[in-house]
Design a protein around this motif. Sequence first.
Motif, short mmCIF file in Angstrom:
data_model
loop_
_atom_site.label_atom_id
_atom_site.label_comp_id
_atom_site.label_asym_id
_atom_site.label_seq_id
_atom_site.Cartn_x
_atom_site.Cartn_y
_atom_site.Cartn_z
N LEU A 24 1.26 -1.14 0.30
CA LEU A 24 0.00 -0.04 0.28
C LEU A 24 0.66 1.27 0.17
O LEU A 24 0.45 2.30 -1.00
CB LEU A 24 -1.24 -0.40 1.04
CG LEU A 24 -1.83 1.29 1.02
CD1 LEU A 24 -2.77 1.42 0.00
CD2 LEU A 24 -2.65 1.11 3.04
N VAL A 25 2.02 1.43 0.28
CA VAL A 25 2.55 2.63 1.07
C VAL A 25 3.14 2.35 -0.58
O VAL A 25 3.79 3.85 -0.98
CB VAL A 25 3.99 2.06 1.72
CG1 VAL A 25 4.75 3.16 1.69
CG2 VAL A 25 3.35 1.98 3.35
N GLU A 26 3.28 1.56 -1.06
CA GLU A 26 4.46 1.62 -2.51
C GLU A 26 3.60 1.94 -3.80
O GLU A 26 3.77 3.05 -5.27
CB GLU A 26 5.08 0.64 -2.77
CG GLU A 26 6.26 0.08 -2.00
CD GLU A 26 7.19 -1.39 -2.75
OE1 GLU A 26 6.27 -2.45 -2.79
OE2 GLU A 26 7.87 -2.12 -1.80
N ARG A 40 -6.83 8.32 6.29
CA ARG A 40 -8.19 8.49 5.12
C ARG A 40 -8.83 9.66 5.23
O ARG A 40 -9.61 9.47 4.58
CB ARG A 40 -9.10 7.29 6.28
CG ARG A 40 -8.82 6.07 6.95
CD ARG A 40 -9.51 4.69 7.30
NE ARG A 40 -8.60 2.85 6.76
CZ ARG A 40 -7.58 2.73 7.55
NH1 ARG A 40 -7.27 4.20 8.45
NH2 ARG A 40 -6.89 1.76 7.50
N THR A 41 -8.62 10.67 6.28
CA THR A 41 -8.79 12.00 5.68
C THR A 41 -8.00 12.60 4.58
O THR A 41 -9.49 13.74 4.01
CB THR A 41 -9.08 13.32 7.10
OG1 THR A 41 -7.22 13.15 6.80
CG2 THR A 41 -8.78 12.53 7.95
N SER A 42 -7.37 11.74 3.15
CA SER A 42 -6.63 12.49 2.47
C SER A 42 -6.77 11.94 1.05
O SER A 42 -6.89 10.56 1.04
CB SER A 42 -5.00 12.76 3.05
OG SER A 42 -4.33 11.86 3.82
N TYR A 43 -6.62 12.21 -0.03
CA TYR A 43 -6.48 11.64 -0.82
C TYR A 43 -5.88 12.27 -2.15
O TYR A 43 -5.86 12.96 -2.12
CB TYR A 43 -8.23 11.88 -2.18
CG TYR A 43 -7.77 10.25 -2.92
CD1 TYR A 43 -7.36 8.88 -3.16
CD2 TYR A 43 -7.31 10.88 -4.24
CE1 TYR A 43 -7.52 8.24 -3.71
CE2 TYR A 43 -7.37 10.18 -5.27
CZ TYR A 43 -7.11 9.23 -5.17
OH TYR A 43 -7.26 7.84 -6.27
N PRO A 44 -4.37 11.37 -2.87
CA PRO A 44 -4.61 10.27 -2.76
C PRO A 44 -3.61 9.25 -1.19
O PRO A 44 -3.65 10.81 0.03
CB PRO A 44 -3.13 9.37 -3.85
CG PRO A 44 -2.46 11.07 -3.37
CD PRO A 44 -3.79 12.05 -3.56
N THR A 45 -3.47 8.12 -1.17
CA THR A 45 -3.56 7.59 0.18
C THR A 45 -2.53 8.23 0.89
O THR A 45 -1.09 8.60 0.06
CB THR A 45 -3.41 6.08 -0.25
OG1 THR A 45 -4.82 5.66 -0.33
CG2 THR A 45 -2.95 5.21 1.14
N ARG A 46 -2.19 8.61 2.37
CA ARG A 46 -1.19 8.97 2.94
C ARG A 46 -1.07 8.46 4.01
O ARG A 46 -2.01 7.65 4.55
CB ARG A 46 -1.14 10.53 3.40
CG ARG A 46 -0.11 11.12 3.12
CD ARG A 46 -0.30 12.76 3.45
NE ARG A 46 -1.29 13.23 4.25
CZ ARG A 46 -1.85 14.41 3.71
NH1 ARG A 46 -1.73 15.66 3.24
NH2 ARG A 46 -2.99 14.97 4.99
N LEU A 47 0.38 8.51 4.80
CA LEU A 47 0.49 7.71 6.14
C LEU A 47 0.40 8.49 6.98
O LEU A 47 0.73 9.94 6.99
CB LEU A 47 1.93 7.09 5.78
CG LEU A 47 2.70 6.41 4.45
CD1 LEU A 47 3.21 5.73 5.10
CD2 LEU A 47 1.38 4.90 5.66
N THR A 48 0.46 8.21 8.33
CA THR A 48 0.13 8.63 9.49
C THR A 48 1.51 8.86 9.95
O THR A 48 2.59 8.44 9.26
CB THR A 48 -0.95 8.19 10.26
OG1 THR A 48 -0.71 7.01 10.73
CG2 THR A 48 -2.03 8.02 9.58
N PRO A 49 2.19 10.10 10.66
CA PRO A 49 3.24 9.78 11.14
C PRO A 49 4.16 8.49 11.92
O PRO A 49 4.78 7.82 11.34
CB PRO A 49 3.53 10.70 12.62
CG PRO A 49 2.01 11.90 12.07
CD PRO A 49 1.22 11.48 11.46
N ALA A 50 2.68 7.82 12.43
CA ALA A 50 3.00 6.71 12.70
C ALA A 50 3.56 5.18 11.91
O ALA A 50 3.97 4.69 11.76
CB ALA A 50 2.00 5.52 13.58
N GLY A 51 2.37 5.39 10.87
CA GLY A 51 2.96 4.77 9.79
C GLY A 51 4.16 5.10 8.82
O GLY A 51 4.66 4.60 8.53
#
Length: 320
Positions: A12-14, A50-61
């Motif tokens: 998903l990150v990639e 999940r509040t943004s698009y495209p998919t983005r990580l949280t700081p923890a992510g």
Amino acid sequence: METKWLEDFISLVETNNFSRSAALRHVTQPAFSRRIQSLENWLGTDLIDRTSYPTRLTPAGVVFYEQALEMLAQINGARDMLRSKRAAAQTSIDLAVPHTLSLTFVPKWLTALEHDFAPISSRLMALNVHDAVLQLVEGGCDLLLCYHHPRQPVQLDPGRYDMLVMGRESLRAYARCDKNKVPEFTLPGSAKDPLPFLSYTNNAYLGRMVDLILADTKQQLHLDPQYETDMAEGLKMMALEGRGIAFLPESAVTRELKQKQLARADGGVPDWEIEMDIRLYRERPSPQRRGKAIVERLWEFLEHEQKNANRKRRVAVSER
């Protein structure tokens, strides 16, 4: 925690895309999303914003992504090391095969190989198509044997996996024979008197093949679902009991047709059948993953046999 959750998260990150990653991981998008959520639940924190698009990580992510890469590398490194030691002293072949092919195609195929190639020691894992594919992708088997249809393809990267077509299989409707050796039920049925239908579950590959038949037919079929299972052998046994019509692979009913226990229930109408490839896959050897020597020898033998068969067919066609 399951290692596939780590692989899902890294994918998903990639890709930055749930749908794309779900396709690459051979699962539906809802199932993929649930697995990401399971990882987050296990960690106790959100990894995806999940509040943004495209998919983005949280700081923890962002922090966990580096940890996930390291953990997965260590796990795979340990597994590869142990498997390489095991494979070095092992001459058996691990096969992942859907249930139906494990009962119909594989026994005769292995017998022919022992006659034409060499005696083979094998370990067979009978699974549904999805899990059989995952066994190959995740390094759990040497060879994958499965059905394939262009409209329900097995999506394996041709840059990473080799493939051979081992045969063809027809899927048709069958029913028990009566005392006159004719089928007790015949398609198409009627709205007033629909035919008892023995069907596959939604997650079965052959069930999706039946759905294609029903969607493409020019004449409406009137079927009343009575029973369902994910195994063709289970449907065949119900058909032999006279419980209704079942769409079955031809190889699964060879003996029953000869003994007049079952008969085609489609009247020979071509719209009510579908053909599939029987395909064999392996992960292409690389310097990092060379694979077993016995698998390489078998693959070279099968490639040679196919080339000879294709050459004979071309000669036969040219002589007509």
